[in-house]
Design an enzyme around this catalytic site. Structure first.
Site, PDB file in Angstrom:
ATOM      1  N   ASP A  67       0.821  -1.206   0.000  1.00 35.20           N
ATOM      2  CA  ASP A  67       0.000   0.000   0.000  1.00 35.20           C
ATOM      3  C   ASP A  67       0.862   1.266   0.000  1.00 35.20           C
ATOM      4  O   ASP A  67       2.095   1.202   0.114  1.00 35.20           O
ATOM      5  CB  ASP A  67      -0.974   0.005   1.192  1.00 35.20           C
ATOM      6  CG  ASP A  67      -0.382  -0.648   2.446  1.00 35.20           C
ATOM      7  OD1 ASP A  67       0.844  -0.595   2.614  1.00 35.20           O
ATOM      8  OD2 ASP A  67      -1.151  -1.207   3.226  1.00 35.20           O
ATOM      9  N   ASN A 136      -8.059  -3.037  14.001  1.00 35.45           N
ATOM     10  CA  ASN A 136      -9.453  -3.203  13.555  1.00 35.45           C
ATOM     11  C   ASN A 136      -9.601  -4.357  12.554  1.00 35.45           C
ATOM     12  O   ASN A 136     -10.652  -4.515  11.951  1.00 35.45           O
ATOM     13  CB  ASN A 136      -9.988  -1.899  12.933  1.00 35.45           C
ATOM     14  CG  ASN A 136      -9.313  -1.547  11.618  1.00 35.45           C
ATOM     15  OD1 ASN A 136      -8.388  -2.235  11.173  1.00 35.45           O
ATOM     16  ND2 ASN A 136      -9.758  -0.474  10.987  1.00 35.45           N
ATOM     17  N   HIS A 138      -7.839  -4.848   9.694  1.00 34.69           N
ATOM     18  CA  HIS A 138      -7.499  -4.637   8.285  1.00 34.69           C
ATOM     19  C   HIS A 138      -6.206  -5.372   7.916  1.00 34.69           C
ATOM     20  O   HIS A 138      -5.308  -5.523   8.737  1.00 34.69           O
ATOM     21  CB  HIS A 138      -7.411  -3.146   7.914  1.00 34.69           C
ATOM     22  CG  HIS A 138      -6.245  -2.403   8.491  1.00 34.69           C
ATOM     23  ND1 HIS A 138      -6.348  -1.124   8.993  1.00 34.69           N
ATOM     24  CD2 HIS A 138      -4.916  -2.716   8.619  1.00 34.69           C
ATOM     25  CE1 HIS A 138      -5.164  -0.716   9.406  1.00 34.69           C
ATOM     26  NE2 HIS A 138      -4.284  -1.655   9.184  1.00 34.69           N
ATOM     27  N   GLU A 143      -9.961  -1.814   4.970  1.00 33.86           N
ATOM     28  CA  GLU A 143     -10.635  -1.566   6.239  1.00 33.86           C
ATOM     29  C   GLU A 143     -11.900  -2.434   6.324  1.00 33.86           C
ATOM     30  O   GLU A 143     -12.365  -2.974   5.308  1.00 33.86           O
ATOM     31  CB  GLU A 143     -11.000  -0.073   6.329  1.00 33.86           C
ATOM     32  CG  GLU A 143      -9.804   0.879   6.226  1.00 33.86           C
ATOM     33  CD  GLU A 143      -8.907   0.896   7.472  1.00 33.86           C
ATOM     34  OE1 GLU A 143      -8.909  -0.074   8.263  1.00 33.86           O
ATOM     35  OE2 GLU A 143      -8.172   1.885   7.643  1.00 33.86           O
TER      36      GLU A 143
HETATM   37  C1  F6R Z   1       1.134  -1.809   6.062  1.00 31.51           C
HETATM   38  C2  F6R Z   1      -0.188  -2.413   6.084  1.00 31.51           C
HETATM   39  C3  F6R Z   1      -1.018  -2.444   7.318  1.00 31.51           C
HETATM   40  C4  F6R Z   1      -0.217  -2.722   8.582  1.00 31.51           C
HETATM   41  C5  F6R Z   1      -1.139  -2.655   9.802  1.00 31.51           C
HETATM   42  C6  F6R Z   1      -0.382  -2.920  11.091  1.00 31.51           C
HETATM   43  O1  F6R Z   1       1.709  -1.937   4.784  1.00 31.51           O
HETATM   44  O2  F6R Z   1      -0.611  -2.906   5.088  1.00 31.51           O
HETATM   45  O3  F6R Z   1      -2.020  -3.421   7.195  1.00 31.51           O
HETATM   46  O4  F6R Z   1       0.369  -3.984   8.491  1.00 31.51           O
HETATM   47  O5  F6R Z   1      -1.738  -1.402   9.865  1.00 31.51           O
HETATM   48  O6  F6R Z   1       0.510  -1.880  11.297  1.00 31.51           O
HETATM   49  P1  F6R Z   1       1.653  -2.020  12.380  1.00 31.51           P
HETATM   50  O7  F6R Z   1       2.509  -3.133  11.926  1.00 31.51           O
HETATM   51  O8  F6R Z   1       2.375  -0.706  12.361  1.00 31.51           O
HETATM   52  O9  F6R Z   1       0.967  -2.319  13.684  1.00 31.51           O
END
Ligand code: F6R
Length: 265
Positions: A67, A136, A138, A143
């Site tokens: 992303d 959450n 995702h 989301e």
């Molecule tokens: C990042 C991504 C997100 C993160 C998620 C957890 O490329 O796709 O899904 O993996 O938001 O973020 P962290 O690892 O910072 O807790």
């Protein structure tokens, strides 16, 4: 789905790195799906150590980020283009021309998303996709209520995600409101999914992903439909799994030929 519960984040990182190193050693031209955020950082550090020690060469592998934010410049330190360069490409000595990030600055966003999908296809698809998970539920930035069939597209970040990611920015208002993300359908096309999570804040999301009903309210739960998923978590992230003892029993009794060699600390 294989659930691997390890004592602490260091063990999660070593295990995740061993899976990736094994993939690249078997196929030096492997295509790696790269997550950003804090969850995979330990894996990247472990891999970088192997590269620096001359025990691993990732120079021929390709990479596709999950992303990218929309609305911040490419050279912003928190753009995922910057993060992938500083946390992955440089330390792992990857070839920058083989590592791709969705173009969140494109004038024509739908065209940029379609081009990203085409680039993944042309590379032969992703061999192993690293995933973190949001509190959450995702994965990528899909989301809750994202379509299970979705492809790379623009999404509006949930308020919870913006709040969680505010730690990377000087001011919470600077967190972008939008992103480009591989869709759940895109992620599901990868041949192997490696989901890593550490800490109690992820325990509900991991329980919903592994044991909950498959629901668009818990995007990670789509992984239950993938044939090759490895979920690697520390004890805290595993703390709400009802069958934790069973997963540990399964892992401890794996046939020798199914094991990967994990370096000890
Ligand atoms: C990042 C991504 C997100 C993160 C998620 C957890 O490329 O796709 O899904 O993996 O938001 O973020 P962290 O690892 O910072 O807790």
């Amino acid at each position: 789905m294989e659930i691997v519960i390890l004592p602490d984040p260091g063990a999660v990182a070593r295990f995740g790195a061993a899976v990736l190193a094994d993939t690249v050693r078997r196929d030096p031209d492997a295509v790696l799906g790269l997550a950003t955020g804090s969850s995979p950082l330990g894996i990247y550090e472990q891999l970088a150590a192997l590269v620096q020690a001359g025990e691993l060469d990732v120079g021929r592998a390709s990479g596709f980020a999950l992303d990218e934010y929309v609305g911040i410049p490419e050279d912003h330190p928190q753009s995922y283009a910057s993060v992938i360069r500083t946390e992955v490409v440089e330390p792992l000595r990857m070839d920058p021309s083989r590592v791709h990030v969705p173009d969140g600055r494109a004038a024509d966003i739908p065209a940029a998303c379609a081009a990203y999908e085409a680039a993944i296809r042309e590379a032969g698809g992703v061999d192993v996709q690293i995933l973190g998970i949001g509190a959450n539920g995702h994965i990528g930035f899909n989301e809750p209520t994202s379509s299970f069939a979705s492809r790379t597209r623009i999404k509006t970040l949930a308020p919870r995600t913006r709040a969680d990611n505010a730690r990377f920015f000087d001011d919470p208002d600077q967190v972008p409101t939008h992103c480009l993300t591989q869709g759940l359908g895109t992620i599901m096309d990868a041949r192997h999914l490696l989901l890593v999570a550490q800490g109690e804040a992820k325990a509900d999301a991991i329980a919903a992903t592994v044991e909950g009903p498959v629901s668009a309210m818990a995007p990670g739960s789509i992984l239950q439909h993938h044939p090759t998923v490895t979920v690697v978590v520390d004890e805290a992230a595993a703390s709400k799994l009802r069958l934790a003892d069973y997963y540990k029993h399964v892992f401890a009794n794996k046939p020798e030929w199914q094991r990967i060699a994990v370096p000890q600390p």
